[in-house]
Design a protein around this motif. Structure first.
Motif, mmCIF file in Angstrom:
data_model
loop_
_atom_site.group_PDB
_atom_site.id
_atom_site.type_symbol
_atom_site.label_atom_id
_atom_site.label_comp_id
_atom_site.label_asym_id
_atom_site.label_seq_id
_atom_site.Cartn_x
_atom_site.Cartn_y
_atom_site.Cartn_z
ATOM 1 N N PRO A 118 0.908 -1.322 -0.167
ATOM 2 C CA PRO A 118 -0.328 -0.197 0.524
ATOM 3 C C PRO A 118 0.857 1.499 0.529
ATOM 4 O O PRO A 118 1.704 0.963 0.529
ATOM 5 C CB PRO A 118 -0.573 0.295 1.202
ATOM 6 N N PHE A 119 0.317 2.358 -0.896
ATOM 7 C CA PHE A 119 1.121 3.887 -0.573
ATOM 8 C C PHE A 119 1.390 4.179 0.766
ATOM 9 O O PHE A 119 -0.095 4.039 1.253
ATOM 10 C CB PHE A 119 0.567 3.881 -1.870
ATOM 11 N N PRO A 120 2.328 5.034 1.150
ATOM 12 C CA PRO A 120 2.529 5.761 2.554
ATOM 13 C C PRO A 120 1.194 6.084 3.006
ATOM 14 O O PRO A 120 0.397 6.854 1.888
ATOM 15 C CB PRO A 120 3.829 6.314 2.254
ATOM 16 N N ARG A 121 1.062 5.941 4.510
ATOM 17 C CA ARG A 121 -1.123 6.464 4.426
ATOM 18 C C ARG A 121 -0.009 8.321 4.851
ATOM 19 O O ARG A 121 0.632 8.450 4.878
ATOM 20 C CB ARG A 121 -1.360 6.079 5.826
ATOM 21 N N GLY A 122 -0.702 9.248 4.479
ATOM 22 C CA GLY A 122 -0.547 10.659 4.451
ATOM 23 C C GLY A 122 -1.673 11.717 4.933
ATOM 24 O O GLY A 122 -3.258 11.115 5.047
ATOM 25 N N ARG A 123 -1.407 12.313 5.990
ATOM 26 C CA ARG A 123 -2.305 13.589 6.349
ATOM 27 C C ARG A 123 -1.888 14.505 5.850
ATOM 28 O O ARG A 123 -1.231 15.685 6.590
ATOM 29 C CB ARG A 123 -2.722 13.710 8.176
ATOM 30 N N TYR A 124 -2.330 15.546 5.062
ATOM 31 C CA TYR A 124 -2.375 17.166 4.558
ATOM 32 C C TYR A 124 -3.426 17.830 5.536
ATOM 33 O O TYR A 124 -4.359 17.774 5.391
ATOM 34 C CB TYR A 124 -2.843 17.811 3.042
ATOM 35 N N VAL A 125 -2.984 18.945 6.250
ATOM 36 C CA VAL A 125 -4.225 19.446 7.288
ATOM 37 C C VAL A 125 -3.642 21.359 6.186
ATOM 38 O O VAL A 125 -3.344 21.709 6.009
ATOM 39 C CB VAL A 125 -3.744 19.949 8.080
ATOM 40 N N TRP A 126 -4.830 21.685 5.215
ATOM 41 C CA TRP A 126 -5.117 22.723 4.366
ATOM 42 C C TRP A 126 -5.983 24.144 5.436
ATOM 43 O O TRP A 126 -6.160 23.603 6.558
ATOM 44 C CB TRP A 126 -5.694 22.676 3.385
ATOM 45 N N ARG A 127 -5.119 25.343 5.195
ATOM 46 C CA ARG A 127 -5.763 26.675 5.841
ATOM 47 C C ARG A 127 -5.970 26.417 5.190
ATOM 48 O O ARG A 127 -5.522 27.560 3.860
ATOM 49 C CB ARG A 127 -3.741 27.287 6.070
ATOM 50 N N THR A 136 -4.922 27.383 0.979
ATOM 51 C CA THR A 136 -2.651 26.883 1.370
ATOM 52 C C THR A 136 -2.629 25.695 2.346
ATOM 53 O O THR A 136 -2.952 25.543 2.939
ATOM 54 C CB THR A 136 -2.489 27.953 1.947
ATOM 55 N N VAL A 137 -1.505 24.473 1.640
ATOM 56 C CA VAL A 137 -1.378 22.957 2.071
ATOM 57 C C VAL A 137 0.373 23.255 1.967
ATOM 58 O O VAL A 137 1.291 24.251 1.453
ATOM 59 C CB VAL A 137 -1.804 22.265 1.658
ATOM 60 N N ASP A 138 1.098 23.263 3.170
ATOM 61 C CA ASP A 138 2.787 22.920 2.997
ATOM 62 C C ASP A 138 3.079 22.185 1.679
ATOM 63 O O ASP A 138 1.980 20.359 2.221
ATOM 64 C CB ASP A 138 3.086 22.521 4.068
ATOM 65 N N LEU A 139 3.871 21.845 1.530
ATOM 66 C CA LEU A 139 4.766 20.294 0.653
ATOM 67 C C LEU A 139 5.743 20.175 0.387
ATOM 68 O O LEU A 139 7.302 20.219 0.350
ATOM 69 C CB LEU A 139 4.001 20.869 -0.665
ATOM 70 N N PRO A 140 5.837 19.695 2.391
ATOM 71 C CA PRO A 140 7.780 19.593 2.988
ATOM 72 C C PRO A 140 8.326 18.745 2.059
ATOM 73 O O PRO A 140 9.502 19.168 2.143
ATOM 74 C CB PRO A 140 7.000 18.847 4.223
ATOM 75 N N GLY A 141 8.128 17.748 0.962
ATOM 76 C CA GLY A 141 9.374 16.781 0.464
ATOM 77 C C GLY A 141 9.489 17.912 -1.312
ATOM 78 O O GLY A 141 10.674 17.186 -1.632
ATOM 79 N N THR A 148 -0.662 28.227 -2.778
ATOM 80 C CA THR A 148 -2.076 28.447 -2.472
ATOM 81 C C THR A 148 -3.173 28.446 -3.249
ATOM 82 O O THR A 148 -2.993 28.896 -4.442
ATOM 83 C CB THR A 148 -1.841 29.510 -2.221
ATOM 84 N N VAL A 149 -3.964 28.110 -3.254
ATOM 85 C CA VAL A 149 -5.054 27.337 -4.398
ATOM 86 C C VAL A 149 -6.253 27.991 -4.355
ATOM 87 O O VAL A 149 -7.268 28.282 -2.806
ATOM 88 C CB VAL A 149 -5.206 26.320 -4.748
ATOM 89 N N PRO A 150 -7.401 28.809 -5.445
ATOM 90 C CA PRO A 150 -8.540 28.783 -5.083
ATOM 91 C C PRO A 150 -9.604 27.575 -4.532
ATOM 92 O O PRO A 150 -9.147 26.673 -4.876
ATOM 93 C CB PRO A 150 -9.070 29.183 -6.326
#
Length: 579
Positions: A118-127, A136-141, A148-150
């Motif tokens: 399985p693909f690694p689990r991830g959880r993105y928290v958007w502001r 807006t979301v952080d893309l750490p890698g 930032t997107v509409p």
């Protein structure tokens, strides 16, 4: 929208309609028959919100469930429930998108065996910036550390209680609606659902601030929403699958696995709709749909996949009610033989005027004024028995010609263009015209056009954007200066069409006030210096301000039209020049 006369539309009168405000406290994990939390009548409006819970707060948290069921008085099996979506707006400052594991379109799931892990689990928290309608979301890698997107808010789940004693988990879509995850389920869309039980029993939930087609990672930007719905019924009108309608398309949502079966369901039901309600022969509808329809893969992650087949409404035949009723007609969508019956002496003809290419700073599109004009035109044609002309996208805008992409006509060309358009239509009957004007510099040539037409016995009036909605502007305005691409204009577009606004690029500019047009040259003292093309402070814009201003402007336009329809015509002092 045209419907056969044999179909009865049950709706309360405006005077008898109620607005219900409901605060949900309990969510349900399934779509099923259960006692209603609220009963409404057709024509009533429900203001509420979707549920927030620990799923949004922490990984592995419990899903809060869906709101409902809401009972609709008078609904019976065999009817169709009509749900107009009046509002879907985020009410939290964060949204969550999860991915990986065995849930998603691009990973091995429970229904598709694969050897890879399985693909690694991830959880993105958007502001979320709810005022500016951006996420807006952080893309750490990644090289780009954030984006930032509409936003484009929608509801993933709208449903009625399924047929018989069936109960479906909240992840399931089907003929009853359910977890369609179709981004078309948003403000301005009407949803049609088949009724299987008395009172219909309507559910809603699963707000997405944004979601791409397919929902391929398994979730959109999941958050809670403030919502508003207006309910109606089509009595003894049976449909097989959920239908949707907005200003541009008729749509059918089909859900199945494999994906090809979902597509077939959606297109077969779309063709059946055209045959039943719009007079097409089945073979003709099959041919036409095959050439002009578009398709959206709404989701490929649920137990059943959902496909939305969409038919452009511009290819529908003219409405049977074109010559009367409270709604208007679009002249471009009918042949001249039908237009002849519409262009009567008592008909008000509306000409939208909004620049299709004029600078509005770095955060708004060159076509910003066209968006304004066509939004107002859509509101007018839905509410008043006017004949609507196509939008005139060129006008007199001399203040912006230094900025690439801006186009301006001369004063005389603008005036004469409007005069000749009105003359062309007036020769067939109408003598009252209204220009839905979105510009300031267009007012003088429009006034000159009105005076010339009056001498020919033609009455023409136009919107003055410096007056329409002014009281509402004054109540919400925070900026100290500004009239262009500013707090007010940006707020209106955030309300009308948030996807076209790039608030991350908005800047306050133009404070060095000088007479004359805008200029990017700081050496000029005869013009108003603005390197960005902004005059004002759009960073203060919010969609809430835009809602208040826009609704005030639309009300002023309606008042103008009602006054114009009853106004006496001017006495002609001369005839129009012959062809």
């Amino acid at each position: 929208m045209y419907r056969p006369l044999c179909v009865l539309v049950l709706a309360s009168s405006v005077a008898g309609a109620e607005t219900h405000r409901f605060q949900p406290t309990v969510g349900h994990p399934t779509f099923a028959v259960r006692p209603p939390v609220l009963t409404v009548k057709p024509g009533d409006v429900l203001e509420s919100e979707s549920l927030w819970g620990e799923w949004y707060e922490k990984a592995g948290g419990k899903w809060p469930g869906e709101v409902g069921p809401v009972a609709i008085e008078g609904a019976e099996p065999g009817d169709t429930l009509v749900v107009e979506i009046l509002k879907v707006r985020p009410n939290r400052d964060t949204a969550v998108s999860t991915q990986g594991g065995r849930f998603g379109a691009l990973v091995p799931d429970e229904g598709t065996a694969m050897l890879n892990d399985p693909f690694p689990r991830g959880r993105y928290v958007w502001r979320l910036d709810r005022a500016r309608m951006t996420g807006t979301v952080d893309l750490p890698g990644s090289t780009m550390k954030s984006i930032t997107v509409p936003l484009r808010p929608m509801l993933g789940r709208v449903a009625v209680a399924p047929e018989g004693e069936m109960s479906f988990d909240g992840l399931w879509p089907g003929q009853f609606g359910g977890n369609l995850d179709a981004s078309d389920v948003r403000e301005g869309t009407t949803v049609y659902l088949p009724v299987f039980h008395p009172a219909a029993l309507f559910y809603f939930g699963d707000g997405h601030a944004l979601q791409g087609d397919g929902e391929v990672c398994g979730s959109g930007l999941e958050t809670s929403m403030d919502v508003a719905f207006r309910f109606g019924l089509l009595k003894k009108k049976t449909i097989e699958w959920p239908r949707l309608e907005d200003a541009e398309h008729l749509m059918v949502a089909g859900s199945a696995r494999p994906l090809s079966d979902a597509l077939r369901i959606a297109f077969v039901e779309l063709i059946n709709w055209l045959v039943a309600d719009y007079g097409f022969a089945k073979a003709d509808a099959y041919q036409l749909v095959s050439q002009v329809a578009v398709v959206r893969v709404a989701n490929m992650v649920d137990p059943l996949y959902t496909v939305v087949a969409k038919f452009p409404k511009r290819f529908l035949p003219p409405r049977a009610s074109a010559a009367g009723g409270s709604s208007g007609v679009r002249l471009a969508e009918m042949p001249w033989t039908d237009a002849e019956g519409v262009l009567t002496p008592d008909r008000v003809v509306v000409l939208p005027l909004g620049a299709g290419t004029k600078e509005h700073g770095p955060h708004l599109l060159l076509g910003n004024d066209q968006i304004l004009a066509e939004y107002e035109a859509a509101r007018v044609v839905a509410a008043r028995p006017v004949a609507l002309l196509p939008t005139l996208t060129y006008g007199h805008y001399p203040s912006f010609v230094e900025y690439p992409g801006s186009v301006s006509l001369s004063f005389d060309t603008q005036k004469q263009l409007v005069v000749e358009i009105c003359r062309s239509i007036a020769r067939h009957g109408p003598r009252r015209f209204y220009v839905l004007n979105t510009g300031v510099s267009t007012r003088p040539p429009l006034q000159a056009a009105a005076e010339e037409l009056a001498r020919e016995g033609i009455l023409m009036r136009f919107t003055d954007p410096l007056k329409a909605g002014k009281a509402a502007e004054d109540q919400v305005r925070q900026q100290r200066w500004g009239t262009h691409a500013d707090e007010i204009e940006t707020s209106m577009i955030l309300y009308m069409h948030p996807a076209s606004v790039h608030m991350e690029r908005a800047v306050a500019d133009g404070e060095r006030v000088q007479p004359g047009p805008l200029t990017r040259d700081p050496r000029r003292t005869d013009r108003h210096y603005s390197p960005s093309g902004v005059f004002g402070d759009p960073t203060l814009a919010t969609w809430q301000k835009g809602e208040r201003i826009t609704e005030a402007v639309v009300a002023a336009i309606f008042a103008d039209l009602d006054t114009l329809a009853a106004a006496p015509l001017p006495a002609a002092s001369r005839r129009a020049a012959p062809d």
